[in-house]
Motif scaffolding. Structure first.
Motif, PDB file in Angstrom:
ATOM      1  N   MET A  38       1.745   8.699   2.983  1.00  0.00           N
ATOM      2  CA  MET A  38       1.023   8.248   1.811  1.00  0.00           C
ATOM      3  C   MET A  38       0.390   6.883   2.045  1.00  0.00           C
ATOM      4  SD  MET A  38       2.311   8.418  -2.007  1.00  0.00           S
ATOM      5  CE  MET A  38       1.677   7.446  -3.291  1.00  0.00           C
ATOM      6  N   SER A  39       1.056   5.991   2.745  1.00  0.00           N
ATOM      7  CA  SER A  39       0.481   4.672   2.981  1.00  0.00           C
ATOM      8  C   SER A  39      -0.728   4.758   3.900  1.00  0.00           C
ATOM      9  CB  SER A  39       1.520   3.712   3.552  1.00  0.00           C
ATOM     10  OG  SER A  39       1.926   4.156   4.829  1.00  0.00           O
ATOM     11  N   ALA A  40      -0.794   5.765   4.797  1.00  0.00           N
ATOM     12  CA  ALA A  40      -1.958   5.912   5.672  1.00  0.00           C
ATOM     13  C   ALA A  40      -3.208   6.212   4.854  1.00  0.00           C
ATOM     14  CB  ALA A  40      -1.721   7.017   6.702  1.00  0.00           C
ATOM     15  N   SER A  41      -3.094   7.078   3.852  1.00  0.00           N
ATOM     16  CA  SER A  41      -4.273   7.372   3.035  1.00  0.00           C
ATOM     17  C   SER A  41      -4.650   6.168   2.175  1.00  0.00           C
ATOM     18  CB  SER A  41      -4.038   8.603   2.165  1.00  0.00           C
ATOM     19  OG  SER A  41      -3.019   8.354   1.224  1.00  0.00           O
ATOM     20  N   ASN A  42      -3.658   5.402   1.736  1.00  0.00           N
ATOM     21  CA  ASN A  42      -3.971   4.194   0.979  1.00  0.00           C
ATOM     22  C   ASN A  42      -4.733   3.208   1.849  1.00  0.00           C
ATOM     23  OD1 ASN A  42      -2.795   5.136  -1.331  1.00  0.00           O
ATOM     24  ND2 ASN A  42      -0.879   4.020  -1.076  1.00  0.00           N
ATOM     25  N   ASN A  43      -4.332   3.071   3.117  1.00  0.00           N
ATOM     26  CA  ASN A  43      -5.035   2.166   4.020  1.00  0.00           C
ATOM     27  C   ASN A  43      -6.473   2.616   4.215  1.00  0.00           C
ATOM     28  OD1 ASN A  43      -2.847   0.505   4.373  1.00  0.00           O
ATOM     29  ND2 ASN A  43      -2.182   1.461   6.288  1.00  0.00           N
ATOM     30  N   ASN A  44      -6.702   3.916   4.371  1.00  0.00           N
ATOM     31  CA  ASN A  44      -8.060   4.414   4.553  1.00  0.00           C
ATOM     32  C   ASN A  44      -8.908   4.166   3.321  1.00  0.00           C
ATOM     33  OD1 ASN A  44      -7.585   5.316   7.131  1.00  0.00           O
ATOM     34  ND2 ASN A  44      -7.103   7.404   6.503  1.00  0.00           N
ATOM     35  N   SER A  45      -8.353   4.388   2.150  1.00  0.00           N
ATOM     36  CA  SER A  45      -9.138   4.206   0.933  1.00  0.00           C
ATOM     37  C   SER A  45      -9.389   2.731   0.648  1.00  0.00           C
ATOM     38  CB  SER A  45      -8.453   4.881  -0.253  1.00  0.00           C
ATOM     39  OG  SER A  45      -7.224   4.247  -0.525  1.00  0.00           O
ATOM     40  N   GLU A  46      -8.553   1.844   1.170  1.00  0.00           N
ATOM     41  CA  GLU A  46      -8.718   0.421   0.928  1.00  0.00           C
ATOM     42  C   GLU A  46      -9.708  -0.216   1.892  1.00  0.00           C
ATOM     43  OE1 GLU A  46      -4.871  -1.439   0.909  1.00  0.00           O
ATOM     44  OE2 GLU A  46      -4.133  -0.117  -0.659  1.00  0.00           O
ATOM     45  N   GLN A  47      -9.996   0.440   3.028  1.00  0.00           N
ATOM     46  CA  GLN A  47     -10.921  -0.126   3.996  1.00  0.00           C
ATOM     47  C   GLN A  47     -12.346   0.006   3.480  1.00  0.00           C
ATOM     48  OE1 GLN A  47     -10.169   1.885   7.688  1.00  0.00           O
ATOM     49  NE2 GLN A  47      -8.427   0.593   8.178  1.00  0.00           N
ATOM     50  N   ARG A  48     -13.017  -1.112   3.425  1.00  0.00           N
ATOM     51  CA  ARG A  48     -14.399  -1.135   2.963  1.00  0.00           C
ATOM     52  C   ARG A  48     -15.325  -0.874   4.143  1.00  0.00           C
ATOM     53  NH1 ARG A  48     -18.730  -4.433   2.689  1.00  0.00           N
ATOM     54  NH2 ARG A  48     -17.782  -6.151   3.790  1.00  0.00           N
ATOM     55  N   LYS A  49     -16.321  -0.043   3.911  1.00  0.00           N
ATOM     56  CA  LYS A  49     -17.312   0.209   4.949  1.00  0.00           C
ATOM     57  C   LYS A  49     -18.187  -1.028   5.140  1.00  0.00           C
ATOM     58  CE  LYS A  49     -17.929   5.179   4.314  1.00  0.00           C
ATOM     59  NZ  LYS A  49     -18.946   6.227   4.054  1.00  0.00           N
ATOM     60  N   THR A  50     -18.616  -1.240   6.364  1.00  0.00           N
ATOM     61  CA  THR A  50     -19.592  -2.277   6.658  1.00  0.00           C
ATOM     62  C   THR A  50     -20.929  -1.840   6.070  1.00  0.00           C
ATOM     63  OG1 THR A  50     -18.463  -2.875   8.707  1.00  0.00           O
ATOM     64  CG2 THR A  50     -20.784  -3.487   8.532  1.00  0.00           C
ATOM     65  N   THR A  51     -21.611  -2.738   5.385  1.00  0.00           N
ATOM     66  CA  THR A  51     -22.912  -2.418   4.801  1.00  0.00           C
ATOM     67  C   THR A  51     -24.016  -3.010   5.676  1.00  0.00           C
ATOM     68  OG1 THR A  51     -22.781  -4.360   3.373  1.00  0.00           O
ATOM     69  CG2 THR A  51     -22.081  -2.247   2.433  1.00  0.00           C
ATOM     70  N   ILE A  52     -25.004  -2.171   5.985  1.00  0.00           N
ATOM     71  CA  ILE A  52     -26.129  -2.593   6.815  1.00  0.00           C
ATOM     72  C   ILE A  52     -27.426  -2.202   6.120  1.00  0.00           C
ATOM     73  CG2 ILE A  52     -27.316  -2.313   9.024  1.00  0.00           C
ATOM     74  CD1 ILE A  52     -24.644  -1.837  10.351  1.00  0.00           C
TER      75      ILE A  52
END
Length: 151
Positions: A1-15
């Motif tokens: 469960m913490s792995a999916s939380n980490n993925n959802s918390e990572q913000r994409k780089t905006t270009i």
């Protein structure tokens, strides 16, 4: 469960890819980036002017398996109000006219496909001019937008 939380918390780089008319080069760069690195990068494109999405750019991108037909030509002012991590100017005019952005600005000029094709007479030669720029932009996205930009 913490792995999916980490993925959802990572913000994409905006270009933001910026060129003069937001009709070819910046549209191709947005399309390639979304296609190849969309899981890490949220790409946008805009122009200093608005020239409309070039149908030949759409055609040569489709040949390469990337559909940009739903993208729209837009001005910088039409983008969502948000900070961009990077602004990539794709022509000298856009680089010289680029408004202030708090993110990092990278200049990587590419030839203008319509300008390359203006002295050609055959449809194949015109398409080849667009393909050559498409492929240069592909190389840039694959090699110059590495994971190090998105860390």
């Amino acid at each position: 469960m913490s792995a999916s939380n980490n993925n959802s918390e990572q913000r994409k780089t905006t270009i933001l890819f910026l060129c003069t008319g937001n009709s070819c080069r910046s549209q191709m760069a947005e399309g390639w980036t979304r296609h190849l690195k969309g899981e890490r990068i949220e790409p946008y494109s805009a122009g200093i002017e608005k020239h409309g999405l070039n149908p030949l750019a759409v055609r040569v991108m489709a040949e390469a398996g990337v559909d940009i037909s739903a993208q729209q030509s837009k001005l910088i002012d039409e983008l969502p109000s948000m900070p961009f991590d990077y602004v990539v100017t794709l022509c000298d005019h856009a680089h010289e006219s680029c408004p202030y952005f708090p993110g990092r600005i990278i200049h990587q000029g590419f030839p203008d496909p319509p300008h390359l094709a203006k002295d050609t007479s055959s449809e194949e030669a015109i398409l080849q001019a667009y393909r050559s720029v498409r492929d240069l932009i592909l190389d840039f996205v694959e090699e110059t937008l590495p994971d190090s930009l998105t860390n």
